[in-house]
Every structure is written in C-alpha cells, then in structure tokens.
Scaffold this active site. Sequence first.
Site, mmCIF file in Angstrom:
data_model
loop_
_atom_site.group_PDB
_atom_site.id
_atom_site.type_symbol
_atom_site.label_atom_id
_atom_site.label_comp_id
_atom_site.label_asym_id
_atom_site.label_seq_id
_atom_site.Cartn_x
_atom_site.Cartn_y
_atom_site.Cartn_z
ATOM 1 C CG ASP A 1 -29.478 59.651 22.541
ATOM 2 O OD1 ASP A 1 -29.046 59.202 23.618
ATOM 3 O OD2 ASP A 1 -30.227 60.641 22.474
ATOM 4 N N GLY A 2 -26.921 57.795 19.122
ATOM 5 C CA GLY A 2 -26.579 56.856 18.041
ATOM 6 C C GLY A 2 -25.509 55.863 18.496
ATOM 7 C CG ASN B 1 -34.053 54.953 18.787
ATOM 8 O OD1 ASN B 1 -34.268 55.017 19.994
ATOM 9 N ND2 ASN B 1 -33.270 55.800 18.146
ATOM 10 C CD GLU B 2 -36.186 54.573 14.708
ATOM 11 O OE1 GLU B 2 -35.073 54.018 14.512
ATOM 12 O OE2 GLU B 2 -36.295 55.662 15.261
ATOM 13 N NE ARG C 1 -51.301 53.392 -3.688
ATOM 14 C CZ ARG C 1 -50.782 52.835 -4.780
ATOM 15 N NH1 ARG C 1 -49.932 53.484 -5.524
ATOM 16 N NH2 ARG C 1 -51.131 51.620 -5.130
ATOM 17 C CG ASP D 1 -42.821 59.853 1.417
ATOM 18 O OD1 ASP D 1 -43.418 59.618 0.333
ATOM 19 O OD2 ASP D 1 -42.213 60.913 1.653
ATOM 20 C CB ALA E 1 -45.350 61.754 3.463
HETATM 21 P P1 NAP Z 1 -28.408 60.383 12.685
HETATM 22 O O1 NAP Z 1 -29.339 60.598 11.543
HETATM 23 O O2 NAP Z 1 -26.967 60.707 12.542
HETATM 24 O O3 NAP Z 1 -28.941 61.170 13.980
HETATM 25 C C1 NAP Z 1 -30.246 61.123 14.386
HETATM 26 C C2 NAP Z 1 -30.491 62.021 15.594
HETATM 27 O O4 NAP Z 1 -31.458 61.337 16.420
HETATM 28 C C3 NAP Z 1 -29.276 62.294 16.460
HETATM 29 O O5 NAP Z 1 -29.313 63.640 16.889
HETATM 30 C C4 NAP Z 1 -29.475 61.344 17.627
HETATM 31 O O6 NAP Z 1 -28.932 61.835 18.841
HETATM 32 C C5 NAP Z 1 -30.984 61.376 17.765
HETATM 33 N N1 NAP Z 1 -31.556 60.226 18.465
HETATM 34 C C6 NAP Z 1 -31.236 58.904 18.360
HETATM 35 N N2 NAP Z 1 -32.023 58.192 19.184
HETATM 36 C C7 NAP Z 1 -32.828 59.082 19.827
HETATM 37 C C8 NAP Z 1 -33.852 58.954 20.796
HETATM 38 N N3 NAP Z 1 -34.235 57.765 21.261
HETATM 39 N N4 NAP Z 1 -34.510 60.076 21.196
HETATM 40 C C9 NAP Z 1 -34.171 61.278 20.718
HETATM 41 N N5 NAP Z 1 -33.210 61.478 19.821
HETATM 42 C C10 NAP Z 1 -32.551 60.380 19.376
HETATM 43 O O7 NAP Z 1 -28.586 58.836 13.087
HETATM 44 P P2 NAP Z 1 -27.956 57.970 14.248
HETATM 45 O O8 NAP Z 1 -27.146 58.805 15.194
HETATM 46 O O9 NAP Z 1 -27.353 56.770 13.636
HETATM 47 O O10 NAP Z 1 -29.293 57.524 15.024
HETATM 48 C C11 NAP Z 1 -30.207 56.655 14.423
HETATM 49 C C12 NAP Z 1 -31.580 57.218 14.683
HETATM 50 O O11 NAP Z 1 -31.760 58.388 13.924
HETATM 51 C C13 NAP Z 1 -32.697 56.325 14.231
HETATM 52 O O12 NAP Z 1 -32.980 55.333 15.171
HETATM 53 C C14 NAP Z 1 -33.809 57.329 14.035
HETATM 54 O O13 NAP Z 1 -34.650 57.420 15.167
HETATM 55 C C15 NAP Z 1 -33.137 58.655 13.887
HETATM 56 N N6 NAP Z 1 -33.539 59.307 12.643
HETATM 57 C C16 NAP Z 1 -34.338 60.404 12.760
HETATM 58 C C17 NAP Z 1 -34.814 61.038 11.630
HETATM 59 C C18 NAP Z 1 -35.698 62.234 11.788
HETATM 60 O O14 NAP Z 1 -35.905 62.669 12.940
HETATM 61 N N7 NAP Z 1 -36.246 62.771 10.721
HETATM 62 C C19 NAP Z 1 -34.486 60.545 10.358
HETATM 63 C C20 NAP Z 1 -33.675 59.426 10.279
HETATM 64 C C21 NAP Z 1 -33.210 58.801 11.453
HETATM 65 P P3 NAP Z 1 -27.368 61.952 19.080
HETATM 66 O O15 NAP Z 1 -26.923 63.212 18.407
HETATM 67 O O16 NAP Z 1 -27.266 62.019 20.557
HETATM 68 O O17 NAP Z 1 -26.709 60.710 18.519
#
Ligand code: NAP
Length: 267
Positions: free
Chosen positions: A52-53, A125-126, A152, A154, A189
């Site tokens: 998804d990334g 996404n966000e 106030r 995180d 948080a």
């Molecule tokens: P990453 O930190 O390497 O991976 C984030 C995970 O989120 C991966 O498993 C990715 O799936 C999954 N993901 C991305 N979009 C999604 C969606 N719409 N629904 C469900 N899962 C989703 O970061 P990245 O691959 O660059 O992706 C960026 C995204 O990471 C940000 O948009 C944010 O939503 C998410 N993120 C999540 C957290 C958390 O959950 N605590 C923290 C930081 C960022 P794939 O393995 O298929 O790529």
Amino acid sequence: MKIATVLRNDDHTRQVDIRLREKLAASTSRSYRFLDANSQEKPDMVLSIGGDGTMLEAVHQYGFEPHYIGIHTGHLGFYADWHPDQLDEFAEALEQVDPLIAEYPTVSCQIRTKDGQLLEKWALNELVIRNASLSSLVVSVFINEQEFEHFRGDGLIISSPSGSTAYNKAVDGALLHPSLEAIQLAEIASINNQSYRTINSALVLPKHHQVELIIMNPEIMLGMDREQGVWKNVDSITCRVGPQKVKFARYKRLTFWDRVRKAFIHG
Ligand code: NAP
C-alpha cells in the site's frame, strides 16, 4: 493502453514486473505500451507493484487522472487487489472485463506559514501532525471557524476514508467506507487532566465542514502519506475533503469490508 509502473524496491517485485510485462506483451487482442519512469507522456493506467505504501507513492507521482491498479507482493493490500500468483487471471481480466471505477476521497490541506505563505497539499491516507521534539504538540482546534478545543498531546491525524484503516486505526479511529465523502480527526495520546481537556474521541466531518488547527509550537513534524518533514513557523493548517478523488480500476469484486476482514480478522 499506456501503462506506467511504480515498484517497491526489492527483487521479488522486480521479478513480478518482468513476468507481467511478458504476459501483456503476448496479448493478441490488446496493445499495451509501458512508459519509461521518466516519460513525459500521461499514462492511462498506473500499476503499483509492492505494498500500500507503493500505491501512495504512485498516486503522488501520477495524480488524479489515471486509473490505478495494485499488485501486492506481500499480503492483501487495501489499495491492491491482485497477488503475483494471479498474473494470468489479471491479464485475462484486463482484456475481458469492464472495470468498476472506485473513486476514493482525499484530504486537502492548506498550510499557512507565519510569514503569510499558503501551501496546498493533499493526502490519500492522511495528514499527521506531531511536535518536532518529544514535548507536546499544542494546537487550538477550530471546526467551521468556531473554537472547539485546545489540544495538548503527541499528535493529530486527519485521515480520509481509505486512510482510516492505516495510522488512524492504530489510534482507535473509526473505519470509514470510502464511498463516504468525509475526513476524520483522531488524537494521538492527548493529555486529559484537570488542566487540559479534549474530546478524546475521533470526529468524522462531512464534506462541507473544515477543521483548522492553529499551531502553537515553533517547529512541527508533518506527514502527508509517505512525505514527511520538519516544518518551521507554521501558523495554521486547514483540512477538508479534497476536491479530487483517486480512481482505482476494480476488475474483480472485493469489497472494502472483505479487505478489512481479511486484513484484521481472518487473513
Ligand atoms: P510503513 O511505516 O513502512 O508501513 C505502514 C503500514 O501501513 C504498512 O504495512 C502499509 O501496508 C500499511 N498501510 C498503508 N496504507 C494503508 C491503508 N490505507 N490501510 C491499511 N494499511 C495501510 O509506511 P509506508 O509503507 O510508507 O506507508 C505510509 C503509511 O504508514 C502512512 O500513510 C500511515 O498511515 C502509516 N503509518 C502507520 C502507523 C501506525 O499504524 N502506527 C505509523 C506510521 C505510519 P503495506 O505493507 O501494504 O505497504
């Protein structure tokens, strides 16, 4: 049909890309042309091969015009419908099936700096806002120009419906079906005690509403999908449902709730 590809940087993904090109080149009823990564031509379709990334990277590279399709080289993705072991079925579907075009809402953000600049950004996404250091993010939250609360904590996440299953879910936000034109504001948080108080629940805002965040910190960390960085002198950020949607071509029936169930309940 002009196709652009965006690949996750690993050998398995590159192998899948090679196999797919071979299969589509063998097609007798349709002609496919793969564009180079640096081509100035506009693709009709963008294939994201990875996770998804990778799809987030693809949509920021190619924008709102083309149709997107994802092949997931890991588990099932929220934006990717196909597995690498289904390439024959995928090639057949491209030739024989009229796809359903699913249009997913985005989050649009206006970032106003203290020196008066106005920058337009968007996310599939966000948008995530955190303090640049480990001390609290301090933000006045206005909804439709009325002060709502003083936050106030995180950080804050403003997600789209299709982003609701990503970071938003990890902070107990609701999962929104992407047919809903809405954005969701969720807290990371928050401090809630006798001095500070927030609603402490995620808020879902419809299309004609906006949330304005007046930033008190001199430096913040901003994340928009995969893009992230430290921003100085941000005065405020206003978010609403974006005017444009990202178009996904669906060649098989796999509903949003199927994806949610497979990802989070039974794989
Ligand atoms: P990453 O930190 O390497 O991976 C984030 C995970 O989120 C991966 O498993 C990715 O799936 C999954 N993901 C991305 N979009 C999604 C969606 N719409 N629904 C469900 N899962 C989703 O970061 P990245 O691959 O660059 O992706 C960026 C995204 O990471 C940000 O948009 C944010 O939503 C998410 N993120 C999540 C957290 C958390 O959950 N605590 C923290 C930081 C960022 P794939 O393995 O298929 O790529």
